[in-house]
Design a protein around this motif. Structure first.
Motif, PDB file in Angstrom:
ATOM      1  N   ASP A 193      35.885  19.636  16.355  1.00 52.24           N
ATOM      2  CA  ASP A 193      35.616  18.642  15.041  1.00 52.24           C
ATOM      3  C   ASP A 193      35.659  19.215  13.749  1.00 52.24           C
ATOM      4  OD1 ASP A 193      33.503  16.897  13.625  1.00 52.24           O
ATOM      5  OD2 ASP A 193      33.678  15.717  15.420  1.00 52.24           O
ATOM      6  N   ASN A 194      34.639  19.447  13.294  1.00 52.26           N
ATOM      7  CA  ASN A 194      34.511  20.220  12.068  1.00 52.26           C
ATOM      8  C   ASN A 194      33.926  21.579  12.617  1.00 52.26           C
ATOM      9  OD1 ASN A 194      35.483  18.335  10.215  1.00 52.26           O
ATOM     10  ND2 ASN A 194      33.762  17.380   9.868  1.00 52.26           N
TER      11      ASN A 194
ATOM     12  N   LYS B  55      35.073  12.040  14.326  1.00 47.20           N
ATOM     13  CA  LYS B  55      35.138  12.051  12.724  1.00 47.20           C
ATOM     14  C   LYS B  55      35.004  10.751  11.983  1.00 47.20           C
ATOM     15  CE  LYS B  55      37.816  15.275  10.969  1.00 47.20           C
ATOM     16  NZ  LYS B  55      36.528  15.671  10.380  1.00 47.20           N
TER      17      LYS B  55
ATOM     18  N   GLN C   4      39.028  17.922   7.555  1.00 47.64           N
ATOM     19  CA  GLN C   4      38.582  18.793   8.562  1.00 47.64           C
ATOM     20  C   GLN C   4      37.867  20.102   7.847  1.00 47.64           C
ATOM     21  OE1 GLN C   4      40.952  20.091  11.813  1.00 47.64           O
ATOM     22  NE2 GLN C   4      39.351  20.278  13.276  1.00 47.64           N
TER      23      GLN C   4
END
Length: 480
Positions: free
Chosen positions: A399-400, A452, A458
């Motif tokens: 994800d991040n 997201k 990102q």
């Protein structure tokens, strides 16, 4: 503005600056100080603004406002609570826009963004009023948009945005109020016209520590509101109700609330229900699938009723209401299967979006997700288990990741997927993972790209890179 006027409602406990000093602006970031500013020394999670008082003065700040003296040679005044002082000073500097607008605050773990958009739509439809919205996707009024760094902006930025909205003719401002925003006094001193509670599930425990502390942070909003709209079906609804200072209006799809939903059904990407208010009943059809849509709609309808909308008009305004970017958002690029982008990044939100798609899916559910780095680790295996239990195939990715190693995050997700028969694959590179999920899809399948939502970036380490999932999807399908 004189410093004495700026600090009129703030207890000043010391300092070495005359209160007749002229102040031309307010800042809390030493890199953005303009000559004539008052600089507030705010303690953050990584650094303390007091360390930058000297830099602020060199850039032209006429006064530093802080809780501890930065040094005798630095012009300053001392206050008991710098964050609360900054919120009050910002409101005064910008002309108290929170008192001129009817501000509606929305708090809860999930549903804030969609509920905010629905509420603004209904108030405009029913009352003809111009409405500003502040939240995760930015701040906007009419065709105008202002970028914001946080769901709930810092108090100085928030008051400036409210001022802009008021001067542009807005009568209402609908804003998402995060638990961080409440704990850090970003909305301190705003007399909210109405507060809305959506729900509370596990999130942000890295900041709050416990669910009780998380709930207490959310509940602070309702002590600041003239009226409160509460989800009566949520386990924490009672906590919010106990803190409510004014009128309480409850909504429900299960029990007896002031506004109720009955005869709920989902089909072809829509949600339908009968809205019930006392002896009145009206059929509503919303263009977003899922049970969470019923609750978001009821919350927005409740606020619109309290704002002065009549029941039939509120129901008509909700009919045909669509979604917002990144919330159960459908992506169409000529494919013969469904693609849904959703911001789901908590266990409850992931379960909701997969469940909503399952209700109407003709084929398989392929779920792609990851978990953010430097955030609560406890939810990672839980989300892994949910994805496997509810999907036909799972793609685990990043994800991040922020400053964590993507591999370490994925290992914790996989710990919740040990005992599953659901097939899954691991592709740490999110772009590659999205392309793989699309390649797996057959006619009638549904691919859920979760986590997201509206974000077009990102975060790798401490660097933001451009990353728009819509672009990636359309580019990949275009090549095919």
């Amino acid at each position: 503005m004189k410093l004495s006027h700026l600090t009129k409602d703030i207890p000043v406990v010391g300092g070495n600056v005359p209160l007749q000093t002229d102040v031309g602006g307010i800042s809390y970031d030493s890199r953005k100080v303009n000559p004539g500013d008052a600089f507030f020394c705010i303690a953050g999670s990584e650094t303390d603004g007091l360390n930058y008082a000297g830099d602020a003065v060199k850039s032209g700040a006429v006064c530093c406002i802080c809780e501890r003296a930065p040094g005798e040679d630095i012009p300053h005044i001392l206050v008991e609570d710098a964050r609360k002082a900054m919120a009050l000073a910002a409101a005064r500097f910008y002309g108290e826009p929170g008192k001129k607008l009817k501000v509606i605050g929305i708090t809860g773990t999930n549903g804030k963004t969609t509920t905010a958009a629905m509420t603004a739509r209904l108030i405009n439809f029913c009352l003809g009023a111009k409405v500003g919205v502040i939240g995760t996707t930015g701040a906007y009024y009419g065709e105008n948009c202002i970028d914001v760094e946080r769901t709930t902006p810092e108090s100085v930025d928030l008051q400036r945005i409210l001022c802009i909205m008021y001067e542009a003719g807005c009568e209402f401002a609908v804003m998402e109020v995060s638990s961080h925003g409440l704990c850090l006094d970003r909305v301190y001193g705003i007399p909210f016209f109405c507060g809305i509670f959506t729900n509370l599930t596990e999130d942000h425990l890295d900041f709050h520590g416990t669910m009780d502390a998380y709930a207490a942070a959310k509940a602070k909003l309702f002590s600041m509101c003239q009226s409160s709209v509460i989800n009566a079906d949520d386990a924490y609804g009672g906590v919010m109700k106990e803190c409510a200072a004014g009128r309480v209006f409850e909504y429900s799809a299960k029990c007896a609330g002031d506004l109720r939903a009955e005869n709920i059904s989902h089909s072809d990407g829509n949600t339908e229900f009968t809205a019930c208010l006392k002896n009145e009943r009206y059929n509503v059809r919303v263009g977003i699938p899922g049970m969470f849509t019923v609750y978001n709609a009821l919350a927005a309808m409740s606020a619109a009723l309290l704002a002065g909308g009549d029941f039939k008009s509120v129901c008509r305004g909700m009919n045909g209401c669509g979604g917002v970017p990144g919330r159960a958002e459908t992506v169409r690029a000529g494919q013969d299967f469904n693609i849904i982008i959703d911001y789901a990044h908590t266990p409850d939100a992931l379960e909701n979006i997969i469940g909503a798609m399952r209700d109407t899916a003709r084929g398989r559910i392929i779920t792609l997700f990851g978990c953010g780095g430097d955030r609560e680790r406890e939810k990672r295996p839980i989300m892994g288990a949910i994805a496997c239990r509810m999907s036909d195939f799972v793609v685990v990715t990043s994800d991040n990741p922020r400053t964590e190693e993507p591999h370490d995050i994925i290992v914790e997700i996989l710990s919740g997927m040990k005992y599953t028969d659901t097939p899954y694959t691991v592709i740490p590179d999110r772009r590659q993972a999205i392309c793989h999920a699309l390649d797996l899809a057959k006619p009638g399948d549904t691919v859920i790209v979760a986590g997201k939502g509206h974000e077009t970036y990102q975060i790798l380490g401490k660097t933001k890179i451009h990353f728009d999932e819509r672009e990636i999807i359309k580019e990949h399908l275009g090549r095919k």
